[in-house]
Write a protein that holds these residues in place. Structure first.
Motif, PDB file in Angstrom:
ATOM      1  N   TYR A 112      13.443  17.526 -15.327  1.00  0.00           N
ATOM      2  CA  TYR A 112      13.897  18.199 -16.543  1.00  0.00           C
ATOM      3  C   TYR A 112      15.141  19.014 -16.215  1.00  0.00           C
TER       4      TYR A 112
ATOM      5  N   LYS B  98      18.669  20.896 -21.379  1.00  0.00           N
ATOM      6  CA  LYS B  98      17.387  20.798 -22.096  1.00  0.00           C
ATOM      7  C   LYS B  98      17.007  19.352 -22.426  1.00  0.00           C
TER       8      LYS B  98
ATOM      9  N   VAL C 289      17.275  22.044 -17.122  1.00  0.00           N
ATOM     10  CA  VAL C 289      17.165  23.295 -17.865  1.00  0.00           C
ATOM     11  C   VAL C 289      18.455  23.576 -18.625  1.00  0.00           C
TER      12      VAL C 289
END
Length: 71
Positions: free
Chosen positions: A12, A17, A14
């Protein structure tokens, strides 16, 4: 949680997103008994993902990642 997509490590992001972003040149370190893959995405943003021992060893054996410190 990191997953394997087309043989590589994904995680993922950050900053953007987004999920399942491929990690470029990941290095797997062992810190406090945990296997942590660190690398960058296509834009140069730093990424990290925690892996299990079996998953980490599979990625290293397949050539998707390199061993870092702590082994």
């Amino acid at each position: 949680m990191a997953t394997a997509a087309k043989g590589g490590i994904t995680a993922y992001s950050v900053k953007t997103k987004t999920k399942n972003v491929p990690m470029i040149d990941p290095v797997i370190d062992v810190k406090s008994g945990r296997y942590i893959a660190t690398g960058k995405d296509a834009d140069g943003n730093k990424m990290a993902a925690i892996l299990g021992k079996a998953s980490a060893e599979e990625h290293i054996a397949a050539g998707n990642a390199t061993k870092g410190s702590g082994w």
